[in-house]
Scaffold this motif. Structure first.
Motif, PDB file in Angstrom:
ATOM      1  N   ASP A  49       0.823  -1.198   0.000  1.00 13.86           N
ATOM      2  CA  ASP A  49       0.000   0.000   0.000  1.00 13.86           C
ATOM      3  C   ASP A  49       0.863   1.258   0.000  1.00 13.86           C
ATOM      4  N   VAL A  50       2.031   1.168   0.676  1.00 13.84           N
ATOM      5  CA  VAL A  50       2.886   2.335   0.866  1.00 13.84           C
ATOM      6  C   VAL A  50       4.346   1.924   0.686  1.00 13.84           C
ATOM      7  N   ILE A  70       6.004   4.463  -9.246  1.00 12.82           N
ATOM      8  CA  ILE A  70       4.797   5.099  -9.778  1.00 12.82           C
ATOM      9  C   ILE A  70       4.415   4.451 -11.110  1.00 12.82           C
ATOM     10  N   ASP A  75      -1.172   3.425  -8.034  1.00  8.23           N
ATOM     11  CA  ASP A  75      -1.940   3.696  -6.817  1.00  8.23           C
ATOM     12  C   ASP A  75      -1.101   3.606  -5.541  1.00  8.23           C
ATOM     13  N   LEU A  76       0.143   3.185  -5.670  1.00  2.31           N
ATOM     14  CA  LEU A  76       1.028   3.055  -4.515  1.00  2.31           C
ATOM     15  C   LEU A  76       1.269   4.422  -3.897  1.00  2.31           C
ATOM     16  N   LYS A  77       1.161   4.494  -2.581  1.00  2.00           N
ATOM     17  CA  LYS A  77       1.444   5.730  -1.863  1.00  2.00           C
ATOM     18  C   LYS A  77       2.936   5.741  -1.521  1.00  2.00           C
ATOM     19  N   SER A  96       3.170  13.792  -7.601  1.00  2.00           N
ATOM     20  CA  SER A  96       2.183  12.719  -7.466  1.00  2.00           C
ATOM     21  C   SER A  96       1.257  13.046  -6.303  1.00  2.00           C
ATOM     22  N   ALA A  97      -0.022  12.817  -6.497  1.00  2.00           N
ATOM     23  CA  ALA A  97      -0.990  13.033  -5.408  1.00  2.00           C
ATOM     24  C   ALA A  97      -0.767  12.048  -4.273  1.00  2.00           C
ATOM     25  N   ASN A  98      -0.080  10.954  -4.572  1.00  2.00           N
ATOM     26  CA  ASN A  98       0.168   9.913  -3.576  1.00  2.00           C
ATOM     27  C   ASN A  98       1.538  10.040  -2.914  1.00  2.00           C
ATOM     28  N   LEU A  99       2.150  11.225  -3.006  1.00  2.00           N
ATOM     29  CA  LEU A  99       3.503  11.415  -2.504  1.00  2.00           C
ATOM     30  C   LEU A  99       3.526  12.321  -1.283  1.00  2.00           C
ATOM     31  N   LEU A 118      -1.001   9.842   4.484  1.00  2.00           N
ATOM     32  CA  LEU A 118      -0.998   9.267   3.143  1.00  2.00           C
ATOM     33  C   LEU A 118      -2.146   8.274   2.959  1.00  2.00           C
ATOM     34  N   LEU A 119      -2.437   7.529   4.001  1.00  2.00           N
ATOM     35  CA  LEU A 119      -3.469   6.493   3.918  1.00  2.00           C
ATOM     36  C   LEU A 119      -4.880   7.052   4.061  1.00  2.00           C
TER      37      LEU A 119
END
Length: 120
Positions: A49-50, A70, A75-77, A96-99, A118-119
């Motif tokens: 997930d992360v 990425i 979808d990986l944070k 990245s929005a997940n960064l 992040l989660l």
């Protein structure tokens, strides 16, 4: 809870971060550098997930690892750690929005809060 891959070439930092994140109930897998982390991420059996990674590592550094992560798992944070401002600037350029980024040194509570954010 989340499955977290941790990449850091410093054993003391790895142990500290692993212990902090496991306190929140996460499962943490450790790698010692970017190349090992990338191999783990791209193996068919691994789902995370992360990714928590130091930026400054020999060989494949954290920013290069993040770019490849990425591409492999959009979808990986990602949480990148560094004590050097210029390295964090490079990390934030990934856009990245997940960064997320965290500055070393940090406390156990700060690393736990950064992963929680992040989660969320």
């Amino acid at each position: 809870m989340a499955r977290i891959l941790l990449a850091d070439d410093d054993e003391a930092t790895r142990d500290l971060v692993k212990r902090a994140l496991e306190t929140d109930g996460h499962t943490v897998s450790i790698t010692q550098d970017g190349a090992e982390a990338l191999d783990t991420l791209t193996s068919a059996a691994a789902t995370f997930d992360v990714l928590v990674s130091d930026v400054h590592m020999p060989g494949l550094d954290g920013v290069a690892l993040a770019k490849r992560a990425i591409a492999a798992a959009p979808d990986l944070k990602l949480l990148l750690m560094s004590g050097f401002a210029e390295e964090l600037d490079r990390a934030q350029a990934l856009k990245s929005a997940n960064l997320g980024v965290i500055i070393k040194p940090f406390t156990l509570d700060q690393i736990r809060a950064a992963v929680r954010a992040l989660l969320a």
